[in-house]
Design a protein around this motif. Structure first.
Motif, PDB file in Angstrom:
ATOM      1  N   LEU A  35       0.816  -1.208  -0.077  1.00 40.17           N
ATOM      2  CA  LEU A  35      -0.060  -0.017  -0.127  1.00 40.17           C
ATOM      3  C   LEU A  35       0.912   1.329   0.176  1.00 40.17           C
ATOM      4  N   TRP A  36       1.932   1.205   0.756  1.00 42.98           N
ATOM      5  CA  TRP A  36       3.019   2.591   0.659  1.00 42.98           C
ATOM      6  C   TRP A  36       3.442   2.795  -0.501  1.00 42.98           C
ATOM      7  N   GLU A  37       3.959   1.619  -1.311  1.00 44.80           N
ATOM      8  CA  GLU A  37       4.364   1.657  -2.521  1.00 44.80           C
ATOM      9  C   GLU A  37       3.586   2.220  -3.725  1.00 44.80           C
ATOM     10  N   LEU A  38       2.385   1.834  -3.347  1.00 42.40           N
ATOM     11  CA  LEU A  38       1.036   2.494  -4.303  1.00 42.40           C
ATOM     12  C   LEU A  38       1.047   3.831  -4.001  1.00 42.40           C
ATOM     13  N   GLY A  39       0.799   4.252  -2.647  1.00 38.35           N
ATOM     14  CA  GLY A  39       0.680   5.467  -2.314  1.00 38.35           C
ATOM     15  C   GLY A  39       1.867   6.411  -2.768  1.00 38.35           C
ATOM     16  N   LEU A  40       2.739   5.953  -2.928  1.00 45.86           N
ATOM     17  CA  LEU A  40       4.274   6.873  -3.161  1.00 45.86           C
ATOM     18  C   LEU A  40       4.412   6.993  -4.795  1.00 45.86           C
ATOM     19  N   GLY A  41       3.381   6.306  -5.487  1.00 46.52           N
ATOM     20  CA  GLY A  41       3.457   6.409  -6.866  1.00 46.52           C
ATOM     21  C   GLY A  41       4.166   5.415  -7.734  1.00 46.52           C
ATOM     22  N   HIS A  42       4.500   4.338  -6.856  1.00 45.10           N
ATOM     23  CA  HIS A  42       5.557   3.333  -7.581  1.00 45.10           C
ATOM     24  C   HIS A  42       4.712   2.143  -8.139  1.00 45.10           C
ATOM     25  N   GLY A  43       3.327   2.464  -8.301  1.00 45.49           N
ATOM     26  CA  GLY A  43       2.615   1.408  -9.212  1.00 45.49           C
ATOM     27  C   GLY A  43       2.184   0.424  -7.994  1.00 45.49           C
ATOM     28  N   PHE A  44       1.248  -0.636  -8.684  1.00 44.74           N
ATOM     29  CA  PHE A  44       0.770  -1.740  -8.048  1.00 44.74           C
ATOM     30  C   PHE A  44       1.590  -2.790  -8.049  1.00 44.74           C
ATOM     31  N   ALA A  45       1.733  -3.901  -7.056  1.00 44.45           N
ATOM     32  CA  ALA A  45       2.272  -4.944  -7.281  1.00 44.45           C
ATOM     33  C   ALA A  45       2.007  -5.880  -8.218  1.00 44.45           C
ATOM     34  N   LEU A  46       2.674  -6.817  -8.659  1.00 42.47           N
ATOM     35  CA  LEU A  46       2.251  -8.043  -9.880  1.00 42.47           C
ATOM     36  C   LEU A  46       0.889  -8.599  -9.424  1.00 42.47           C
ATOM     37  N   LEU A  50      -1.441 -10.854  -5.747  1.00 44.40           N
ATOM     38  CA  LEU A  50      -2.625 -10.832  -5.237  1.00 44.40           C
ATOM     39  C   LEU A  50      -3.243 -12.123  -4.417  1.00 44.40           C
ATOM     40  N   PRO A  51      -2.821 -13.057  -4.828  1.00 44.70           N
ATOM     41  CA  PRO A  51      -3.231 -14.296  -4.070  1.00 44.70           C
ATOM     42  C   PRO A  51      -2.779 -14.367  -2.619  1.00 44.70           C
ATOM     43  N   GLY A  52      -1.404 -13.786  -2.371  1.00 42.52           N
ATOM     44  CA  GLY A  52      -0.894 -13.600  -1.033  1.00 42.52           C
ATOM     45  C   GLY A  52      -1.506 -12.524  -0.186  1.00 42.52           C
ATOM     46  N   ALA A  54      -4.724 -11.924  -0.456  1.00 43.47           N
ATOM     47  CA  ALA A  54      -5.853 -12.284  -0.113  1.00 43.47           C
ATOM     48  C   ALA A  54      -5.777 -13.345   1.070  1.00 43.47           C
ATOM     49  N   VAL A  55      -4.728 -14.212   1.282  1.00 41.39           N
ATOM     50  CA  VAL A  55      -4.364 -14.941   2.183  1.00 41.39           C
ATOM     51  C   VAL A  55      -3.967 -13.970   3.610  1.00 41.39           C
ATOM     52  N   ILE A  56      -3.264 -13.147   3.534  1.00 41.06           N
ATOM     53  CA  ILE A  56      -3.051 -12.056   4.500  1.00 41.06           C
ATOM     54  C   ILE A  56      -4.345 -11.647   5.130  1.00 41.06           C
ATOM     55  N   ALA A  57      -5.172 -11.184   4.119  1.00 42.33           N
ATOM     56  CA  ALA A  57      -6.526 -10.663   4.811  1.00 42.33           C
ATOM     57  C   ALA A  57      -7.483 -11.718   5.070  1.00 42.33           C
ATOM     58  N   LEU A  58      -7.583 -12.802   4.983  1.00 43.90           N
ATOM     59  CA  LEU A  58      -8.101 -14.114   5.682  1.00 43.90           C
ATOM     60  C   LEU A  58      -7.454 -14.337   6.895  1.00 43.90           C
ATOM     61  N   ALA A  59      -6.264 -14.309   6.950  1.00 39.74           N
ATOM     62  CA  ALA A  59      -5.478 -14.613   8.297  1.00 39.74           C
ATOM     63  C   ALA A  59      -5.964 -13.291   9.395  1.00 39.74           C
ATOM     64  N   LEU A  60      -5.986 -11.994   8.891  1.00 38.58           N
ATOM     65  CA  LEU A  60      -6.300 -10.932   9.791  1.00 38.58           C
ATOM     66  C   LEU A  60      -7.883 -11.037  10.213  1.00 38.58           C
ATOM     67  N   ILE A  61      -8.447 -11.537   9.167  1.00 39.99           N
ATOM     68  CA  ILE A  61     -10.053 -11.569   9.703  1.00 39.99           C
ATOM     69  C   ILE A  61     -10.089 -12.824  10.855  1.00 39.99           C
ATOM     70  N   LEU A  62      -9.375 -13.839  10.478  1.00 40.96           N
ATOM     71  CA  LEU A  62      -9.519 -15.128  11.487  1.00 40.96           C
ATOM     72  C   LEU A  62      -8.845 -14.680  12.872  1.00 40.96           C
ATOM     73  N   LEU A  63      -7.882 -14.122  12.722  1.00 43.81           N
ATOM     74  CA  LEU A  63      -6.917 -13.649  13.962  1.00 43.81           C
ATOM     75  C   LEU A  63      -7.871 -12.564  14.787  1.00 43.81           C
ATOM     76  N   LEU A  64      -8.299 -11.554  14.130  1.00 37.67           N
ATOM     77  CA  LEU A  64      -8.888 -10.548  14.824  1.00 37.67           C
ATOM     78  C   LEU A  64     -10.436 -10.557  15.134  1.00 37.67           C
TER      79      LEU A  64
END
Length: 67
Positions: A35-46, A50-52, A54-64
């Motif tokens: 998100l920082w890279e995107l905000g600084l104008g370096h473009g979005f990741a490959l 994106l699947p990674g 999604a996995v991080i978001a799922l882990a956050l939902i489960l842990l919190l």
């Protein structure tokens, strides 16, 4: 400096927050960097990253979810 700050912040958080929240925020670190890279104008990741994210978001939902 960024690595030293992140490590210090995680140590401080580990002393003051429940373990599940510290683990959730630790998992979120790569997503924050993207998100920082995107905000600084370096473009979005490959698209291969994106699947990674999604996995991080799922882990956050489960842990919190219990809080």
């Amino acid at each position: 400096f960024a690595t030293a700050f992140a490590a210090s912040a995680m140590q401080l958080a580990a002393q003051r927050l429940p373990a599940s929240k510290v683990m959730a925020y630790t998992y979120a670190t790569p997503a924050w960097i993207i998100l920082w890279e995107l905000g600084l104008g370096h473009g979005f990741a490959l698209l291969a990253v994106l699947p990674g994210i999604a996995v991080i978001a799922l882990a956050l939902i489960l842990l919190l979810r219990a809080d």
